[in-house]
Design a protein around this motif. Sequence first.
Motif, mmCIF file in Angstrom:
data_model
loop_
_atom_site.group_PDB
_atom_site.id
_atom_site.type_symbol
_atom_site.label_atom_id
_atom_site.label_comp_id
_atom_site.label_asym_id
_atom_site.label_seq_id
_atom_site.Cartn_x
_atom_site.Cartn_y
_atom_site.Cartn_z
ATOM 1 N N HIS A 123 -12.774 1.058 -8.870
ATOM 2 C CA HIS A 123 -12.044 2.154 -8.239
ATOM 3 C C HIS A 123 -11.408 1.759 -6.911
ATOM 4 O O HIS A 123 -10.866 2.616 -6.204
ATOM 5 C CB HIS A 123 -12.988 3.346 -8.015
ATOM 6 C CG HIS A 123 -13.474 3.972 -9.283
ATOM 7 N ND1 HIS A 123 -14.753 3.773 -9.767
ATOM 8 C CD2 HIS A 123 -12.852 4.779 -10.182
ATOM 9 C CE1 HIS A 123 -14.902 4.445 -10.896
ATOM 10 N NE2 HIS A 123 -13.773 5.057 -11.171
ATOM 11 N N ASN A 124 -11.445 0.486 -6.584
ATOM 12 C CA ASN A 124 -10.831 -0.003 -5.347
ATOM 13 C C ASN A 124 -9.459 -0.574 -5.672
ATOM 14 O O ASN A 124 -9.332 -1.469 -6.503
ATOM 15 C CB ASN A 124 -11.721 -1.073 -4.710
ATOM 16 C CG ASN A 124 -11.214 -1.503 -3.348
ATOM 17 O OD1 ASN A 124 -10.168 -2.133 -3.237
ATOM 18 N ND2 ASN A 124 -11.965 -1.183 -2.312
ATOM 19 N N GLN A 161 0.783 7.274 -6.547
ATOM 20 C CA GLN A 161 -0.326 8.180 -6.793
ATOM 21 C C GLN A 161 -0.024 9.598 -6.340
ATOM 22 O O GLN A 161 -0.289 10.565 -7.052
ATOM 23 C CB GLN A 161 -1.577 7.698 -6.054
ATOM 24 C CG GLN A 161 -2.128 6.377 -6.553
ATOM 25 C CD GLN A 161 -3.218 5.855 -5.630
ATOM 26 O OE1 GLN A 161 -3.340 6.292 -4.485
ATOM 27 N NE2 GLN A 161 -3.998 4.919 -6.115
ATOM 28 N N GLU A 162 0.554 9.736 -5.150
ATOM 29 C CA GLU A 162 0.582 11.040 -4.501
ATOM 30 C C GLU A 162 1.813 11.876 -4.803
ATOM 31 O O GLU A 162 1.798 13.081 -4.615
ATOM 32 C CB GLU A 162 0.445 10.854 -2.985
ATOM 33 C CG GLU A 162 -0.922 10.301 -2.597
ATOM 34 C CD GLU A 162 -1.035 10.003 -1.116
ATOM 35 O OE1 GLU A 162 -0.090 10.356 -0.386
ATOM 36 O OE2 GLU A 162 -2.043 9.423 -0.703
ATOM 37 N N SER A 170 0.482 4.208 -2.811
ATOM 38 C CA SER A 170 0.194 5.568 -2.371
ATOM 39 C C SER A 170 1.258 6.533 -2.877
ATOM 40 O O SER A 170 0.960 7.623 -3.337
ATOM 41 C CB SER A 170 0.127 5.606 -0.839
ATOM 42 O OG SER A 170 -0.054 6.923 -0.377
ATOM 43 N N TYR A 173 -3.814 8.070 -11.107
ATOM 44 C CA TYR A 173 -4.890 7.332 -10.468
ATOM 45 C C TYR A 173 -5.442 6.246 -11.390
ATOM 46 O O TYR A 173 -5.745 5.132 -10.955
ATOM 47 C CB TYR A 173 -6.006 8.288 -10.032
ATOM 48 C CG TYR A 173 -5.606 9.141 -8.850
ATOM 49 C CD1 TYR A 173 -5.240 8.555 -7.638
ATOM 50 C CD2 TYR A 173 -5.592 10.532 -8.926
ATOM 51 C CE1 TYR A 173 -4.855 9.326 -6.555
ATOM 52 C CE2 TYR A 173 -5.224 11.317 -7.841
ATOM 53 C CZ TYR A 173 -4.851 10.702 -6.665
ATOM 54 O OH TYR A 173 -4.468 11.468 -5.586
ATOM 55 N N ASN A 222 -6.344 -2.368 -3.851
ATOM 56 C CA ASN A 222 -5.826 -3.013 -2.635
ATOM 57 C C ASN A 222 -6.569 -2.588 -1.372
ATOM 58 O O ASN A 222 -5.978 -2.231 -0.358
ATOM 59 C CB ASN A 222 -4.332 -2.742 -2.485
ATOM 60 C CG ASN A 222 -3.500 -3.710 -3.319
ATOM 61 O OD1 ASN A 222 -4.031 -4.465 -4.135
ATOM 62 N ND2 ASN A 222 -2.203 -3.693 -3.118
ATOM 63 N N GLY A 223 -7.895 -2.606 -1.463
ATOM 64 C CA GLY A 223 -8.712 -2.387 -0.279
ATOM 65 C C GLY A 223 -9.057 -0.942 0.019
ATOM 66 O O GLY A 223 -9.739 -0.663 1.003
ATOM 67 N N ALA A 224 -8.601 -0.015 -0.818
ATOM 68 C CA ALA A 224 -8.887 1.405 -0.577
ATOM 69 C C ALA A 224 -9.464 2.036 -1.838
ATOM 70 O O ALA A 224 -8.988 1.782 -2.941
ATOM 71 C CB ALA A 224 -7.628 2.140 -0.149
ATOM 72 N N GLU A 225 -10.486 2.869 -1.669
ATOM 73 C CA GLU A 225 -11.101 3.547 -2.798
ATOM 74 C C GLU A 225 -10.211 4.683 -3.299
ATOM 75 O O GLU A 225 -9.586 5.396 -2.508
ATOM 76 C CB GLU A 225 -12.456 4.126 -2.392
ATOM 77 C CG GLU A 225 -13.556 3.095 -2.239
ATOM 78 C CD GLU A 225 -14.009 2.544 -3.586
ATOM 79 O OE1 GLU A 225 -14.241 3.339 -4.514
ATOM 80 O OE2 GLU A 225 -14.136 1.317 -3.689
ATOM 81 N N PRO A 284 -9.433 8.390 -4.560
ATOM 82 C CA PRO A 284 -10.071 9.640 -4.111
ATOM 83 C C PRO A 284 -10.922 10.305 -5.187
ATOM 84 O O PRO A 284 -11.560 11.318 -4.921
ATOM 85 C CB PRO A 284 -8.875 10.523 -3.734
ATOM 86 C CG PRO A 284 -7.755 10.002 -4.563
ATOM 87 C CD PRO A 284 -7.980 8.517 -4.675
ATOM 88 N N LEU A 294 0.795 -1.216 0.000
ATOM 89 C CA LEU A 294 0.000 0.000 0.000
ATOM 90 C C LEU A 294 0.836 1.278 0.000
ATOM 91 O O LEU A 294 0.529 2.205 -0.739
ATOM 92 C CB LEU A 294 -0.969 -0.006 1.191
ATOM 93 C CG LEU A 294 -2.213 -0.877 1.009
ATOM 94 C CD1 LEU A 294 -3.003 -0.922 2.302
ATOM 95 C CD2 LEU A 294 -3.090 -0.345 -0.115
#
Length: 344
Positions: free
Chosen positions: A117-118, A10-11, A7, A19, A120-123, A125, A3
């Motif tokens: 849009h999920n 993406q960030e 992240s 995304y 690895n367990g997270a939607e 943004p 994760l």
Amino acid sequence: MHLPRISEFQEQFPSLESYWRSAILFGRNSSTYKFALARALEDLAREGRSEVALDEIAVPFSRHMCEHLLEAPKQSTGHPGKFIETCSSFNRGTADEQALIDTAVSDGFSYVLRAFHNVNGAELPLKFFEVSGNGRGRRITINDNLFRTLEAAPSVGSEAEARWKLVESAWEMGVSTSLVSVSYDGETETLLRSTEDAARRKSLVSARAALNGYQKGQCFYCYDTIELDGENSCDVDHFFPHVLAPSLPGANIDGVWNLVLACRECNRGEKGKFARVPDVNYLERLCRRNEFLISSHHPLREAIIAQTGATEKDRRSFLSHIDREAVNVLIHRWSAPARGAATF
């Protein structure tokens, strides 16, 4: 473990393309419905369609699945399900197009619309489409995020295809991943997989399409925008020059861990890299790019781990060792001027 890498991908540069690519490139897959949906959404968006009924998106969705089933019969890790079975029947000529579309509407979208849009367990943004209505009356509204993504990064379709084929290959192998090797073939410019059984050597995908998403469509060295096809297509470059192969018998120079995409100016322009060792600052970038690849679940992940180390610490130590050996042999280092914003 994975994760934080996703992240970071993406960030560090929170663009729409990042995304979209994270939705396609990362995460585990129990079936390939996500890839078929991504390709269908791309097709509709390129046609200028922004709102479609379920039976309308079912047409390109089914077409992409049928096309892949012709080459790779295994499209899920479990029971194929009614939709994939109907696609196979359509390919055999025992189901007509209406039956195919009806089955896609009733069974093909049960989970994938919610899961797309999920990561690895997270939607994510933000979303690239919205779903309204219920059951067979659902409608898909493609929002501006996808249109802008396709405009900014037209190569995402090729990247989705490459990822899809790599997932198919992983399921097809049916052998221990420790026996799998993935390497670059310069003549065909593709990645090849092989096992201890030489007869199972097989071309996987274009190296450019497989690697481009993880570099966000930019040159590894200068961050200039690169193209995958045409007269100005980018080069597949060996980070540590291929000429080092005889001096590094313990390292697979043709391994994915050592392959990056470079613009022609950086690779072979007047002040290009040629057979020089990249500046040590690029080593951290290579580490980070490889960790992005490892965060994906396909043969490239296993190949990099097998060739460079089981832990991130081991992999960093491996690259540092190769770097020292490379400089001992080639002496000179090289760097490129920045031509774009740092995004990975």
